[in-house]
Each structure stands twice: as C-alpha cells, then as structure tokens.
Design an enzyme around this catalytic site. Sequence first.
Site: not given
Ligand code: ADP
Length: 228
Positions: A13, A88, A127, A162, A173
Amino acid sequence: MRIILLGSPGAGKGTVAKLLTEYDGSIQISTGDILRSAVKKGTDLGKKAKKYMDSGDLVPDSLIMEIMEVRLQETDCRNGFILDGFPRTIHQAQELKKTLARLNIELDFVVNLEVPSNIILDRLSTRRTCINSSCQEIYNVKNNPPAQGGKCKKCGHDVIQREDETAEAISDRIKIYNQKTAPLIGFYENEGFLENVPSLIAPETVAEIKKCAENIKIKKRVVAGKKN
Ligand code: ADP
Ligand code: ZN
C-alpha cells in the site's frame, strides 16, 4: 483521484501510494505514518496509540476517526487523496462513508491489492524502514538493501526493523487483518466500488490503478454529459 488502498500488511500500500502521488497531485494519507509520527513526538495521540501499535493490534476506531475527520478537511486534500491503511474495520468504513457524504466528497474507487500469502510473509520479514519520520523510505534486505552500515540512501538516517515487524507481531497483524480488515473487500464490492489489482510488481500495479482512474474520469464525463 480519491481512492482507498486495501490490502494485507505487506501488500504494498505504502509503495503504491507514493508512486501514485506523482501521477496527478493526489496526496498520500497513511494512518500508520500519522500514528508513528505521533508516537515519536510523544503527543497525546501517540501515547494512546503506542501500546496497540507495538503489539500489532489496531488503534481504537474512535481515535482514528478523530484524526481522519480533521485530516480530510485540510486544503491539500482538494486535489485528491490516496488512503493508505484506512479504513481498517467495517465500522471505520461506515463512519468514513458518513464523513465523506457530510463533506460532499465523492470517492472514485477502492483498490484491493492482491498478493499471495507466502509472498506477504517474505516481504514483511525482510522489510526495513528509514527511521526519519519525514522520509520513511522502505527497504528490503534481500532485493533492495539500504546503504552501507544500514543507512537510508535518501536521507542518511538509520534504517531499522519496525517493532511491529518481528515474526510474532507480523503473525498477529496478519490474523487481525483477516479478522477485521478483509471484510472490507465485501463491503466495498457491495458498494460497487471495488477494483481487484495484483500487487507483485509496483509499476505494473500503479499502471493498472491509473487505468481505473482514467476509466472513472470518462464515466463521470459521460454521466455529466447526459445530465446537461
Ligand atoms: P501496515 O504495515 O500493517 O500496513 P501501517 O503502517 O498501516 O501498517 O500501520 C501500523 C499500525 O498503526 C497498525 O498495526 C495499527 O496498530 C495502527 N493503525 C494504522 N492505521 C490504522 C487504522 N486505520 N485503524 C486502526 N489502527 C491503525
Ligand atoms: Zn530516509
């Protein structure tokens, strides 16, 4: 364009969103980036969000909606936006629908980035991310490693794994994605918005999404023409 990118963690994404911003001036809005930057700055939001994020869990819907209500009204959203990591949950999607209706903003379409699960696992465990919150360049130890000494090629800061990208957090996750986020695919299919796009080679994915955007533009023109 005004779109949502759906996809499991590691679906690409962030990468795809960044490439799309170069296309038509639409901005990337990543709730993950907003939250990580809040954690780093130690703001109220950051303090509330940190414990969920570290364990790979979702931050409560109410917090996310508070942030996004404000964010979507900022002037840089006028030329379009690419939502990356939001919504989400079904609840967030329902709330977003109301918010957009209230702000008189029309969504173009929703992209579901499709990647086989074995590739997802491999991508996530290899990553690495630039620690600099205004850069956050993504690397891969196998096929796109950082510069010598683990430094970012763009800004020179440290490139790290991370906290939510350890093996355990990754598996959590993915579980949470399957439980809470995957149902959004059906939700947007019902809304008539969904485009399924394979996400294996980023430039190809981006080209496919641009095609969808062009088609929507044409459709909108035809509809507008019929109205006049
Ligand atoms: P990923 O690499 O899983 O796509 P993101 O960078 O989008 O992760 O998000 C990292 C963390 O931030 C998620 O694991 C969650 O804890 C939180 N987070 C991000 N966006 C949302 C959302 N829309 N709703 C709830 N939690 C979120
Ligand atoms: Zn960097």
